[in-house]
Scaffold this motif. Structure first.
Motif, mmCIF file in Angstrom:
data_model
loop_
_atom_site.group_PDB
_atom_site.id
_atom_site.type_symbol
_atom_site.label_atom_id
_atom_site.label_comp_id
_atom_site.label_asym_id
_atom_site.label_seq_id
_atom_site.Cartn_x
_atom_site.Cartn_y
_atom_site.Cartn_z
ATOM 1 N N LEU A 69 1.087 -1.143 0.145
ATOM 2 C CA LEU A 69 0.257 -0.339 0.197
ATOM 3 C C LEU A 69 1.303 1.597 -0.170
ATOM 4 N N VAL A 70 1.626 0.775 0.822
ATOM 5 C CA VAL A 70 2.874 2.367 0.268
ATOM 6 C C VAL A 70 3.460 2.409 -0.763
ATOM 7 N N PHE A 71 3.773 1.604 -1.830
ATOM 8 C CA PHE A 71 4.880 2.055 -2.660
ATOM 9 C C PHE A 71 3.357 2.304 -3.730
ATOM 10 N N LEU A 72 2.303 2.069 -3.428
ATOM 11 C CA LEU A 72 1.693 2.047 -4.625
ATOM 12 C C LEU A 72 0.595 3.811 -4.450
ATOM 13 N N SER A 73 0.841 3.989 -2.554
ATOM 14 C CA SER A 73 0.754 5.544 -2.660
ATOM 15 C C SER A 73 1.651 6.665 -2.721
ATOM 16 N N LEU A 74 2.432 6.227 -3.656
ATOM 17 C CA LEU A 74 4.027 6.932 -3.579
ATOM 18 C C LEU A 74 3.912 7.664 -5.326
ATOM 19 N N GLU A 75 3.747 6.683 -6.255
ATOM 20 C CA GLU A 75 3.456 6.688 -7.455
ATOM 21 C C GLU A 75 2.123 8.045 -7.692
ATOM 22 N N HIS A 76 2.877 8.812 -8.655
ATOM 23 C CA HIS A 76 1.940 10.055 -8.468
ATOM 24 C C HIS A 76 2.577 11.110 -9.837
ATOM 25 N N TYR A 77 1.762 11.592 -10.894
ATOM 26 C CA TYR A 77 1.973 12.313 -12.127
ATOM 27 C C TYR A 77 3.075 13.072 -12.113
ATOM 28 N N GLY A 78 3.697 13.149 -13.028
ATOM 29 C CA GLY A 78 5.635 13.423 -13.039
ATOM 30 C C GLY A 78 6.001 13.169 -12.957
ATOM 31 N N GLN A 79 6.208 11.890 -12.142
ATOM 32 C CA GLN A 79 7.207 11.043 -11.604
ATOM 33 C C GLN A 79 7.979 10.960 -12.529
ATOM 34 N N ALA A 85 10.680 3.115 -12.112
ATOM 35 C CA ALA A 85 11.343 1.844 -12.668
ATOM 36 C C ALA A 85 11.123 1.075 -10.889
ATOM 37 N N VAL A 86 11.144 2.196 -10.012
ATOM 38 C CA VAL A 86 11.767 1.512 -8.350
ATOM 39 C C VAL A 86 10.576 1.216 -8.042
ATOM 40 N N LEU A 87 9.454 1.665 -8.833
ATOM 41 C CA LEU A 87 7.674 1.551 -8.284
ATOM 42 C C LEU A 87 7.644 -0.506 -9.200
ATOM 43 N N LEU A 88 8.031 -0.083 -9.971
ATOM 44 C CA LEU A 88 7.595 -1.600 -10.646
ATOM 45 C C LEU A 88 8.891 -2.237 -10.061
ATOM 46 N N TYR A 89 9.723 -2.306 -9.505
ATOM 47 C CA TYR A 89 10.682 -3.608 -8.950
ATOM 48 C C TYR A 89 9.694 -3.523 -7.625
ATOM 49 N N ALA A 90 9.760 -3.050 -7.280
ATOM 50 C CA ALA A 90 9.026 -2.979 -5.512
ATOM 51 C C ALA A 90 7.917 -3.484 -6.568
ATOM 52 N N ASN A 91 7.293 -3.480 -7.175
ATOM 53 C CA ASN A 91 5.530 -4.247 -7.310
ATOM 54 C C ASN A 91 5.879 -6.048 -7.362
#
Length: 135
Positions: A69-79, A85-91
């Motif tokens: 949930l923390v990683f899902l909440s860290l995604e934002h517009y204009g990242q 890539a970090v969020l994708l790897y974490a997922n």
């Protein structure tokens, strides 16, 4: 005397028909039954069974859910592409952890006992969707 009678009575049952009372009684009985899991005879499966039914395993599973949930909440517009890539790897890592949890539970509990748990089936859907998102 009348006040004492009504204060001790189950008022909700007075407002229900006999069929409704029977339904409520049956629902209470169904909810009160605890599921007793059968421990396997095989030594390896028994060790996995004890692990997946332990409190620490449940706490680790909950920690993985919170981390997800923390990683899902860290995604934002204009990242930045790096952050994407970090969020994708974490997922991917989290999906692998959930997949590992599911496999351990299937082995430890056995397929039939595992499939009786509605949360296990829900977890399986989440894992399948997570794996399908890799394609």
């Amino acid at each position: 005397a009348i006040v004492d009678h009504f204060s001790c009575a189950d008022v909700s049952s007075m407002m229900m028909t006999a069929e409704q009372q029977e339904w409520v009684t049956n629902m209470r009985l169904m909810q009160s039954k605890e599921t007793v899991l059968q421990e396997p005879d095989d030594c390896t499966r028994k060790a996995i069974f004890r692990a997946v039914t332990s409190l620490w395993f449940e706490k680790v599973s909950i920690a993985c859910i919170v981390l997800s949930l923390v990683f899902l909440s860290l995604e934002h517009y204009g990242q930045s592409p790096l952050w994407t890539a970090v969020l994708l790897y974490a997922n991917h890592v989290i999906v692998v952890l959930f997949l590992l949890e599911m496999v351990l539970k299937i082995v430890g509990l056995g397929p039939r006992q595992w499939a009786r748990g509605y949360w296990n089936l829900f977890d399986a859907v989440i894992v399948v969707v997570g794996v399908m998102s890799w394609a």
